[in-house]
Design a protein around this motif. Sequence first.
Motif, mmCIF file in Angstrom:
data_model
loop_
_atom_site.group_PDB
_atom_site.id
_atom_site.type_symbol
_atom_site.label_atom_id
_atom_site.label_comp_id
_atom_site.label_asym_id
_atom_site.label_seq_id
_atom_site.Cartn_x
_atom_site.Cartn_y
_atom_site.Cartn_z
ATOM 1 N N ASP A 4 -2.047 6.472 -2.452
ATOM 2 C CA ASP A 4 -3.428 6.347 -2.913
ATOM 3 C C ASP A 4 -3.478 5.452 -4.153
ATOM 4 N N ARG A 5 -4.442 4.519 -4.179
ATOM 5 C CA ARG A 5 -4.726 3.641 -5.316
ATOM 6 C C ARG A 5 -3.647 2.590 -5.572
ATOM 7 N N ALA A 6 -2.834 2.280 -4.588
ATOM 8 C CA ALA A 6 -1.869 1.185 -4.733
ATOM 9 C C ALA A 6 -2.613 -0.149 -4.602
ATOM 10 N N PHE A 7 -1.966 -1.228 -5.033
ATOM 11 C CA PHE A 7 -2.551 -2.573 -4.983
ATOM 12 C C PHE A 7 -1.482 -3.542 -4.494
ATOM 13 N N VAL A 8 -1.845 -4.373 -3.503
ATOM 14 C CA VAL A 8 -0.948 -5.420 -3.008
ATOM 15 C C VAL A 8 -1.703 -6.737 -3.122
ATOM 16 N N GLY A 9 -1.150 -7.687 -3.880
ATOM 17 C CA GLY A 9 -1.815 -8.958 -4.146
ATOM 18 C C GLY A 9 -1.778 -9.915 -2.974
ATOM 19 N N LEU A 10 -2.561 -10.985 -3.092
ATOM 20 C CA LEU A 10 -2.700 -12.012 -2.061
ATOM 21 C C LEU A 10 -1.355 -12.506 -1.553
ATOM 22 N N SER A 11 -1.246 -12.640 -0.249
ATOM 23 C CA SER A 11 -0.079 -13.243 0.413
ATOM 24 C C SER A 11 1.247 -12.557 0.094
ATOM 25 N N ALA A 12 1.205 -11.300 -0.286
ATOM 26 C CA ALA A 12 2.435 -10.552 -0.542
ATOM 27 C C ALA A 12 2.967 -9.964 0.770
ATOM 28 N N THR A 13 4.246 -9.579 0.747
ATOM 29 C CA THR A 13 4.907 -8.952 1.889
ATOM 30 C C THR A 13 5.552 -7.656 1.426
ATOM 31 N N VAL A 14 5.351 -6.586 2.206
ATOM 32 C CA VAL A 14 5.990 -5.302 1.928
ATOM 33 C C VAL A 14 6.735 -4.900 3.199
ATOM 34 N N MET A 15 8.056 -4.708 3.071
ATOM 35 C CA MET A 15 8.920 -4.538 4.233
ATOM 36 C C MET A 15 9.261 -3.064 4.507
ATOM 37 N N ASN A 16 9.944 -2.834 5.633
ATOM 38 C CA ASN A 16 10.314 -1.493 6.092
ATOM 39 C C ASN A 16 10.890 -0.627 4.978
ATOM 40 N N GLY A 17 10.387 0.600 4.912
ATOM 41 C CA GLY A 17 10.926 1.586 3.990
ATOM 42 C C GLY A 17 10.547 1.387 2.547
ATOM 43 N N ALA A 18 9.811 0.330 2.224
ATOM 44 C CA ALA A 18 9.366 0.109 0.850
ATOM 45 C C ALA A 18 8.196 1.033 0.549
ATOM 46 N N VAL A 19 8.056 1.395 -0.733
ATOM 47 C CA VAL A 19 7.003 2.311 -1.169
ATOM 48 C C VAL A 19 6.346 1.739 -2.418
ATOM 49 N N ILE A 20 5.015 1.767 -2.438
ATOM 50 C CA ILE A 20 4.259 1.441 -3.649
ATOM 51 C C ILE A 20 3.468 2.691 -4.012
ATOM 52 N N GLU A 21 3.785 3.259 -5.159
ATOM 53 C CA GLU A 21 3.131 4.494 -5.601
ATOM 54 C C GLU A 21 1.710 4.210 -6.086
ATOM 55 N N GLY A 22 0.950 5.271 -6.333
ATOM 56 C CA GLY A 22 -0.416 5.151 -6.813
ATOM 57 C C GLY A 22 -0.487 4.479 -8.167
ATOM 58 N N ASP A 23 -1.558 3.703 -8.379
ATOM 59 C CA ASP A 23 -1.785 2.976 -9.628
ATOM 60 C C ASP A 23 -0.645 2.016 -9.938
ATOM 61 N N ALA A 24 -0.004 1.488 -8.891
ATOM 62 C CA ALA A 24 1.055 0.488 -9.044
ATOM 63 C C ALA A 24 0.622 -0.779 -8.332
ATOM 64 N N MET A 25 1.222 -1.926 -8.722
ATOM 65 C CA MET A 25 0.773 -3.206 -8.210
ATOM 66 C C MET A 25 1.944 -4.112 -7.841
ATOM 67 N N LEU A 26 1.819 -4.735 -6.647
ATOM 68 C CA LEU A 26 2.709 -5.812 -6.230
ATOM 69 C C LEU A 26 1.914 -7.100 -6.379
ATOM 70 N N ALA A 27 2.422 -8.045 -7.143
ATOM 71 C CA ALA A 27 1.690 -9.271 -7.467
ATOM 72 C C ALA A 27 1.533 -10.185 -6.258
ATOM 73 N N ALA A 28 0.586 -11.103 -6.374
ATOM 74 C CA ALA A 28 0.333 -12.102 -5.336
ATOM 75 C C ALA A 28 1.608 -12.878 -5.029
ATOM 76 N N GLY A 29 1.842 -13.103 -3.740
ATOM 77 C CA GLY A 29 2.973 -13.910 -3.292
ATOM 78 C C GLY A 29 4.323 -13.226 -3.360
ATOM 79 N N ALA A 30 4.372 -11.985 -3.788
ATOM 80 C CA ALA A 30 5.646 -11.275 -3.951
ATOM 81 C C ALA A 30 6.156 -10.745 -2.614
ATOM 82 N N MET A 31 7.475 -10.484 -2.571
ATOM 83 C CA MET A 31 8.086 -9.850 -1.406
ATOM 84 C C MET A 31 8.847 -8.613 -1.860
#
Length: 187
Positions: free
Chosen positions: A107-134
């Motif tokens: 809940d409340r995670a953020f994934v930026g533009l053109s980012a990739t999140v792969m198998n088994g990865a986790v983004i917790e609440g109120d956390a952010m993956l920046a644009a273009g990140a993998m």
Amino acid sequence: MTNPRADVSIITLNGKSPQIHDSAFIAPGCRIIGDVTIGAEASIWYNCVIRAEVNRVVIGARTNIQDGSSIHCDGPMPGVEDGFPTIIGDDVLVGHNVMLHGCILHDRAFVGLSATVMNGAVIEGDAMLAAGAMLTQGKRIETRQLWAGSPARFVRELDDAAIMGMRVGVAHYVLNARAHAAAISEA
């Protein structure tokens, strides 16, 4: 009046049909296939593909999946009996052209533009993956952390203003989806 789900493919596959809450906005050009669940007031924007033929995809309430994003999952495999479903919580922001594959967004995670999140990865609440990140397989972004780069690495802690900005973004997309749905129905 035009069908508000015109030019949308909702496809049953392997005996599994997408379950889409009546209040969810599904924009034209979307393809939703198999064992997919989409929650209340979620928004799936133009030309997204959500394909769940080998496992499940769950998208929570008020979550938005922005234009051109793709979501998939992996089925059972040696050493991973449950495979890698894609589970997205409530109030999640997913930017344009994002690839989510077999991952978990709390809940409340953020994934930026053109980012990739792969198998088994986790983004917790109120956390952010920046644009273009993998975010590579099995990595975890903890609450209030910002990660960036390819492969993604910890950058800094998020301040209260950044957290509030994400919450404002969620509310914006709920209202914006209503406006787009009304415009489509009037077209």
